[in-house]
Design an enzyme around this catalytic site. Structure first.
Site, PDB file in Angstrom:
ATOM      1  N   CYS A   3     -15.298   1.034  20.493  1.00 46.00           N
ATOM      2  CA  CYS A   3     -16.031   0.072  20.162  1.00 46.00           C
ATOM      3  C   CYS A   3     -17.554   0.226  20.670  1.00 46.00           C
ATOM      4  CB  CYS A   3     -15.336  -1.108  20.345  1.00 46.00           C
ATOM      5  SG  CYS A   3     -14.024  -1.760  19.390  1.00 46.00           S
ATOM      6  N   HIS A  28       0.825  -4.096   5.992  1.00 41.52           N
ATOM      7  CA  HIS A  28      -0.498  -4.201   6.744  1.00 41.52           C
ATOM      8  C   HIS A  28      -1.664  -4.741   5.667  1.00 41.52           C
ATOM      9  CE1 HIS A  28      -0.313  -0.557   4.500  1.00 41.52           C
ATOM     10  NE2 HIS A  28      -1.742  -0.420   4.749  1.00 41.52           N
ATOM     11  N   GLU A  29      -1.293  -5.419   4.713  1.00 40.41           N
ATOM     12  CA  GLU A  29      -2.438  -5.606   3.820  1.00 40.41           C
ATOM     13  C   GLU A  29      -2.314  -7.163   3.539  1.00 40.41           C
ATOM     14  OE1 GLU A  29      -4.066  -2.608   0.575  1.00 40.41           O
ATOM     15  OE2 GLU A  29      -2.853  -3.894  -0.475  1.00 40.41           O
ATOM     16  N   CYS A  67     -11.989  -4.810  19.370  1.00 43.72           N
ATOM     17  CA  CYS A  67     -11.956  -5.686  20.457  1.00 43.72           C
ATOM     18  C   CYS A  67     -13.515  -5.729  21.218  1.00 43.72           C
ATOM     19  CB  CYS A  67     -11.207  -4.787  21.962  1.00 43.72           C
ATOM     20  SG  CYS A  67     -11.922  -3.355  22.406  1.00 43.72           S
ATOM     21  N   CYS A 119     -11.095   1.325  17.204  1.00 46.00           N
ATOM     22  CA  CYS A 119     -10.767   0.814  18.585  1.00 46.00           C
ATOM     23  C   CYS A 119      -9.605   1.205  19.388  1.00 46.00           C
ATOM     24  CB  CYS A 119     -10.611  -0.813  18.262  1.00 46.00           C
ATOM     25  SG  CYS A 119     -10.261  -1.931  19.399  1.00 46.00           S
ATOM     26  N   CYS A 168       0.831  -1.200   0.095  1.00 46.81           N
ATOM     27  CA  CYS A 168       0.019   0.100   0.024  1.00 46.81           C
ATOM     28  C   CYS A 168       0.835   1.104  -0.084  1.00 46.81           C
ATOM     29  CB  CYS A 168      -0.622   0.029   1.190  1.00 46.81           C
ATOM     30  SG  CYS A 168      -2.032   1.412   1.502  1.00 46.81           S
ATOM     31  N   HIS A 169       0.559   2.408  -0.468  1.00 45.78           N
ATOM     32  CA  HIS A 169       1.165   3.613  -0.559  1.00 45.78           C
ATOM     33  C   HIS A 169       1.477   3.956   0.964  1.00 45.78           C
ATOM     34  CE1 HIS A 169       2.093   7.333  -3.188  1.00 45.78           C
ATOM     35  NE2 HIS A 169       2.833   7.285  -1.975  1.00 45.78           N
ATOM     36  N   THR A 170       0.710   3.563   1.942  1.00 45.65           N
ATOM     37  CA  THR A 170       1.126   3.975   3.249  1.00 45.65           C
ATOM     38  C   THR A 170       2.491   3.046   3.757  1.00 45.65           C
ATOM     39  OG1 THR A 170      -0.999   4.282   3.752  1.00 45.65           O
ATOM     40  CG2 THR A 170       0.118   3.813   5.784  1.00 45.65           C
ATOM     41  N   ARG A 203      -4.122   0.733  20.777  1.00 50.54           N
ATOM     42  CA  ARG A 203      -3.549   1.711  19.681  1.00 50.54           C
ATOM     43  C   ARG A 203      -2.115   2.274  20.094  1.00 50.54           C
ATOM     44  NH1 ARG A 203      -1.206   4.258  16.847  1.00 50.54           N
ATOM     45  NH2 ARG A 203      -1.861   5.410  15.000  1.00 50.54           N
ATOM     46  N   CYS A 251     -13.934  -1.919  24.318  1.00 54.13           N
ATOM     47  CA  CYS A 251     -13.361  -0.395  24.615  1.00 54.13           C
ATOM     48  C   CYS A 251     -14.510   0.742  24.282  1.00 54.13           C
ATOM     49  CB  CYS A 251     -12.008  -0.114  23.776  1.00 54.13           C
ATOM     50  SG  CYS A 251     -12.515   0.272  22.049  1.00 54.13           S
ATOM     51  N   CYS A 257      -6.483  -3.632   3.379  1.00 52.84           N
ATOM     52  CA  CYS A 257      -6.427  -2.167   3.384  1.00 52.84           C
ATOM     53  C   CYS A 257      -7.253  -1.501   2.233  1.00 52.84           C
ATOM     54  CB  CYS A 257      -5.195  -1.630   3.502  1.00 52.84           C
ATOM     55  SG  CYS A 257      -5.097   0.061   3.603  1.00 52.84           S
ATOM     56  N   ARG A 299      -1.956  -2.327  -7.885  1.00 56.65           N
ATOM     57  CA  ARG A 299      -1.569  -3.146  -6.661  1.00 56.65           C
ATOM     58  C   ARG A 299      -0.381  -4.306  -6.972  1.00 56.65           C
ATOM     59  NH1 ARG A 299      -2.382   0.294  -2.894  1.00 56.65           N
ATOM     60  NH2 ARG A 299      -3.307  -0.369  -0.993  1.00 56.65           N
TER      61      ARG A 299
HETATM   62  P1  NAD Z   1      -1.158   5.100  -4.990  1.00 60.40           P
HETATM   63  O1  NAD Z   1       0.046   5.584  -5.180  1.00 60.40           O
HETATM   64  O2  NAD Z   1      -1.694   3.783  -5.769  1.00 60.40           O
HETATM   65  O3  NAD Z   1      -2.115   6.163  -5.922  1.00 60.40           O
HETATM   66  C1  NAD Z   1      -2.219   7.630  -5.651  1.00 60.40           C
HETATM   67  C2  NAD Z   1      -2.782   8.090  -7.039  1.00 60.40           C
HETATM   68  O4  NAD Z   1      -2.727   9.624  -6.668  1.00 60.40           O
HETATM   69  C3  NAD Z   1      -2.034   8.025  -8.332  1.00 60.40           C
HETATM   70  O5  NAD Z   1      -2.673   7.470  -9.406  1.00 60.40           O
HETATM   71  C4  NAD Z   1      -1.109   9.506  -8.589  1.00 60.40           C
HETATM   72  O6  NAD Z   1      -0.953   9.668  -9.848  1.00 60.40           O
HETATM   73  C5  NAD Z   1      -2.200  10.290  -7.948  1.00 60.40           C
HETATM   74  N1  NAD Z   1      -1.949  11.639  -7.620  1.00 60.40           N
HETATM   75  C6  NAD Z   1      -0.855  12.075  -6.969  1.00 60.40           C
HETATM   76  N2  NAD Z   1      -0.614  13.225  -6.655  1.00 60.40           N
HETATM   77  C7  NAD Z   1      -1.918  13.781  -7.319  1.00 60.40           C
HETATM   78  C8  NAD Z   1      -2.416  15.046  -7.510  1.00 60.40           C
HETATM   79  N3  NAD Z   1      -1.691  16.299  -7.098  1.00 60.40           N
HETATM   80  N4  NAD Z   1      -3.584  15.343  -8.211  1.00 60.40           N
HETATM   81  C9  NAD Z   1      -4.537  14.050  -8.664  1.00 60.40           C
HETATM   82  N5  NAD Z   1      -3.837  12.906  -8.550  1.00 60.40           N
HETATM   83  C10 NAD Z   1      -2.350  12.652  -7.872  1.00 60.40           C
HETATM   84  O7  NAD Z   1      -1.669   5.188  -3.613  1.00 60.40           O
HETATM   85  P2  NAD Z   1      -2.745   4.312  -2.754  1.00 60.40           P
HETATM   86  O8  NAD Z   1      -2.530   3.003  -2.270  1.00 60.40           O
HETATM   87  O9  NAD Z   1      -4.036   4.369  -3.544  1.00 60.40           O
HETATM   88  O10 NAD Z   1      -2.880   5.294  -1.492  1.00 60.40           O
HETATM   89  C11 NAD Z   1      -3.374   6.500  -1.568  1.00 60.40           C
HETATM   90  C12 NAD Z   1      -3.497   7.470  -0.212  1.00 60.40           C
HETATM   91  O11 NAD Z   1      -4.160   6.916   0.618  1.00 60.40           O
HETATM   92  C13 NAD Z   1      -2.164   7.398   0.218  1.00 60.40           C
HETATM   93  O12 NAD Z   1      -1.678   8.663   0.828  1.00 60.40           O
HETATM   94  C14 NAD Z   1      -2.095   6.101   1.309  1.00 60.40           C
HETATM   95  O13 NAD Z   1      -1.222   6.346   2.375  1.00 60.40           O
HETATM   96  C15 NAD Z   1      -3.570   6.535   1.774  1.00 60.40           C
HETATM   97  N6  NAD Z   1      -4.368   5.676   2.524  1.00 60.40           N
HETATM   98  C16 NAD Z   1      -5.216   6.045   3.517  1.00 60.40           C
HETATM   99  C17 NAD Z   1      -5.718   4.814   4.343  1.00 60.40           C
HETATM  100  C18 NAD Z   1      -6.824   5.300   5.332  1.00 60.40           C
HETATM  101  O14 NAD Z   1      -7.315   4.275   6.113  1.00 60.40           O
HETATM  102  N7  NAD Z   1      -7.081   6.665   5.495  1.00 60.40           N
HETATM  103  C19 NAD Z   1      -5.796   3.618   3.887  1.00 60.40           C
HETATM  104  C20 NAD Z   1      -4.885   3.296   2.716  1.00 60.40           C
HETATM  105  C21 NAD Z   1      -4.165   4.398   2.023  1.00 60.40           C
HETATM  106  N1  AHE Z   2       1.318   7.256  11.261  1.00 52.95           N
HETATM  107  C1  AHE Z   2       0.741   8.247  10.741  1.00 52.95           C
HETATM  108  C2  AHE Z   2      -0.757   8.093  10.573  1.00 52.95           C
HETATM  109  C3  AHE Z   2      -1.213   7.112   9.306  1.00 52.95           C
HETATM  110  C4  AHE Z   2      -2.479   6.900   9.216  1.00 52.95           C
HETATM  111  O1  AHE Z   2      -3.381   7.724   9.359  1.00 52.95           O
HETATM  112  N2  AHE Z   2      -2.953   5.619   9.085  1.00 52.95           N
HETATM  113  C5  AHE Z   2      -4.184   5.111   8.852  1.00 52.95           C
HETATM  114  C6  AHE Z   2      -4.200   3.928   7.928  1.00 52.95           C
HETATM  115  S1  AHE Z   2      -3.332   4.005   6.631  1.00 52.95           S
HETATM  116  C7  AHE Z   2      -3.467   2.649   5.822  1.00 52.95           C
HETATM  117  O2  AHE Z   2      -2.886   2.520   4.727  1.00 52.95           O
HETATM  118  C8  AHE Z   2      -5.067   4.751  10.189  1.00 52.95           C
HETATM  119  O3  AHE Z   2      -5.592   3.852  10.303  1.00 52.95           O
HETATM  120  N3  AHE Z   2      -5.018   5.938  10.925  1.00 52.95           N
HETATM  121  C9  AHE Z   2      -5.713   5.738  12.472  1.00 52.95           C
HETATM  122  C10 AHE Z   2      -4.688   5.409  13.184  1.00 52.95           C
HETATM  123  O4  AHE Z   2      -5.026   5.257  14.533  1.00 52.95           O
HETATM  124  O5  AHE Z   2      -3.381   5.420  13.070  1.00 52.95           O
HETATM  125  C11 AHE Z   2       0.707   9.763  11.260  1.00 52.95           C
HETATM  126  O6  AHE Z   2       0.537  10.533  10.506  1.00 52.95           O
HETATM  127  O7  AHE Z   2       1.159   9.663  12.707  1.00 52.95           O
HETATM  128 ZN    ZN Z   3      -2.814   0.708   3.460  1.00 50.35          ZN
END
Ligand code: NAD
Ligand code: AHE
Ligand code: ZN
Length: 375
Positions: free
Chosen positions: A98, A62-63, A92, A106, A40-42, A110, A95, A169, A370
C-alpha cells in the site's frame, strides 16, 4: 447467529443452500448484512475445482453490497448502519505494498485470506462442529458475513444494493483495467477478448477513456449486440473468419504510412491461455500493451515467442482493475449514481438465494451477463 448461505460442499457439485452458524465480529472486524451479491466467473472457476487455492466446504461469493450491523473492538472507519461493499483486495494503507503506491495488492491479510480464514487464523462460519472456509475474504453467498475493517469500502447510502454489488468485482475490474492498468489514452485502438461480465466493463471503460476503435471478440454471436450497447465499434467471432484470428485483427487495425497493424491495447477477459497469447500477439509492434484479466486453472501456463516482447509489446496483468478499494470503490459508486457509467442493463437476471445454482447454469449457457442474488 444463524445465517442462510449457499455452501460449496465439494468441487464440481451444485451449491447447497442451508442454515449455518456465524460468529460475531472480533477485534478489527465488522459484521455485514449482505443485501445483494453478483455471481462472477471466478466463483465458477473455484467451484469447478480448477482454482489451486480452492478450499471446501466454503462459502463462495465476492461481489456483494450490504449494511454494517455490528463492529468489533477497535473499529473506527465504519459504524453500524454504513452501507459497504466487501473488498477481496483490501486496502490497509500501512503495508509495504500500500505504501509503495505502485500496486493495489495489499498484503496485510493475503496469507490467511488464501487459506479461507480470517486474519487471526480462524473461521467465523461453521455447521455443528465443522468449520466452513471463507472465500476471497468475502463469502457474500451468505446473508450475513464477517469482514476485516480494511476489507470494506463505505459507499453512498442512496445507491441500490442490487446494482452496486457488481462494483465489488466486475465493474471495477473492467473499468480499472483500462484506466489504472493500461492507462488508455484518447483515440486509442483496442481489442477486448471475451464479452462477458468483465469484457463489457472493459468496453465501457474504453469508451470513457475516449478510445476510437474498440473491437470485441467472442465465440458467442449474441455478444455482438451487448458489446455495441457499451461502445464496441467492431465485432469478430473467431469461428466465422477465414484463417488466424491474430492475422485478422492485425489486418483490421492497420494504419499509418507503414500500414503496420496491431491494437494499442488488448485485454483478455476469457481466462483461456490460448486467448491470452492471441491478445498479446494482436497488440502493436513497438508499443502494444496486453492486459491479462482472466484467471486460468492450476497447471496452465502462457507462452509466446520472446520476439513478441523483444519487439516492444508489454504483457501485463491486473487484479481488481488495479483499484485501491477503500479509496476508489466509493468513487465508482458515485460515477454510477451520476450516470457516468452504466450497470443496470448488464444485470440480466435477479435470483433468490435458493435459486443461486440457476445463476451458474445461465453463465455456462452464455445466457447471462451478470446474475445477482438479492437476499
Ligand atoms: P463470463 O463467463 O461472463 O464471460 C466470458 C466470455 O468469454 C463469454 O462471453 C465467452 O463466450 C467468452 N469466451 C470464452 N472463450 C473464448 C474464446 N476462446 N475466445 C473469445 N471469447 C471467449 O466471465 P466474466 O465474469 O466476464 O470473467 C471473465 C474472466 O475474468 C474469468 O476468467 C474470471 O475469472 C476473470 N476475472 C478476473 C478478475 C481479476 O481481477 N483479474 C476479476 C473478475 C473476473
Ligand atoms: N486463486 C487463484 C487466483 C485467482 C485470482 O487471480 N484472483 C484475482 C481476482 S479474480 C476476481 O474475480 C485476484 O485478485 N488475484 C490477486 C490475488 O492476490 O489473488 C489462483 O490461481 O491461485
Ligand atoms: Zn470476480
Amino acid at each position: 447467529m444463524d445465517v442462510r448461505a449457499a455452501v460449496a460442499v465439494q468441487a464440481g457439485k451444485p451449491l447447497e443452500v442451508m442454515t449455518v452458524k456465524l460468529e460475531g465480529p472480533r477485534e478489527g472486524e465488522v459484521l455485514v448484512e449482505i443485501k445483494a451479491t453478483g455471481i462472477c466467473h471466478t466463483d465458477e472457476f473455484t467451484l469447478s475445482g480448477a482454482d489451486p487455492e480452492g478450499l471446501f466446504p466454503a462459502i463462495l461469493g465476492h461481489e456483494g453490497a450490504g449494511v454494517v450491523v455490528d463492529v468489533g473492538k477497535g473499529v473506527t472507519s465504519v459504524r453500524k448502519g454504513d452501507h459497504v461493499i466487501p473488498l477481496y483486495t483490501p486496502e490497509c494503507r500501512q503495508c509495504p505494498s500500500c505504501l509503495s503506491r505502485k500496486t493495489n495488492l495489499c498484503t496485510a491479510i493475503r496469507a490467511t485470506q488464501g487459506q479461507g480464514l480470517m486474519p487471526d487464523g480462524t473461521s467465523r462460519f461453521s455447521i455443528g462442529k465443522d468449520r466452513l472456509f471463507h472465500y476471497m475474504g468475502c463469502s457474500t453467498f451468505s446473508n450475513f458475513t464477517v469482514l476485516p475493517e480494511i476489507a470494506v469500502a463505505k459507499v453512498n447510502a442512496d445507491a441500490p444494493f442490487d446494482k452496486i454489488c457488481y462494483i465489488g468485482c466486475g465493474v471495477t475490474t473492467g473499468i480499472g483495467a483500462v484506466i489504472n492498468t493500461a492507462k488508455v489514452e484518447q483515440g486509442a485502438t483496442a481489442v477486448v477478448f471475451g464479452l462477458g461480465g468483465i469484457g463489457l466493463n472493459v468496453i465501457q471503460g474504453l469508451r470513457l477513456a475516449g478510445a476510437d476503435m474498440i473491437i470485441g471478440v467472442d465465440l458467442n454471436n449474441d455478444k455482438k449486440q451487448w458489446g455495441e450497447k457499451f461502445g464496441m465499434t467492431h465485432f469478430v467471432n473467431p469461428k466465422e473468419i477465414d484463417g488466424d484470428i491474430v492475422a485478422h485483427l492485425v489486418n483490421m487495425t492497420k494504419r499509418g504510412a507503414d500500414q503496420i497493424g496491431g491494437a494499442d491495447y488488448t485485454f483478455d477477459c476469457t481466462g483461456s491461455t490460448k486467448v491470452m497469447r492471441q491478445a498479446l500477439e494482436a497488440s502493436h509492434r513497438g508499443w502494444g500493451k496486453s492486459v491479462v484479466i482472466g484467471v486460468a486453472g492450476a497447471g496452465q501456463e502462457i507462452a509466446t515467442r520472446p520476439f513478441q516482447l523483444v519487439t516492444g509489446r508489454t504483457w501485463m496483468g491486473t487484479a481488481f482493475g488495479g483499484a485501491r478499494g477503500r479509496t476508489d470503490v466509493p468513487k465508482i459508486v458515485d460515477w454510477y449514481m451520476a450516470g457516468k457509467i452504466e450497470i443496470d442493463p448488464m444485470i440480466t437476471h435477479t435470483l433468490k438465494l435458493e435459486d443461486i445454482n440457476k445463476g451458474f447454469d445461465l453463465m455456462h449457457e452464455g445466457k447471462s451477463i451478470r446474475s445477482v442474488v438479492v437476499y
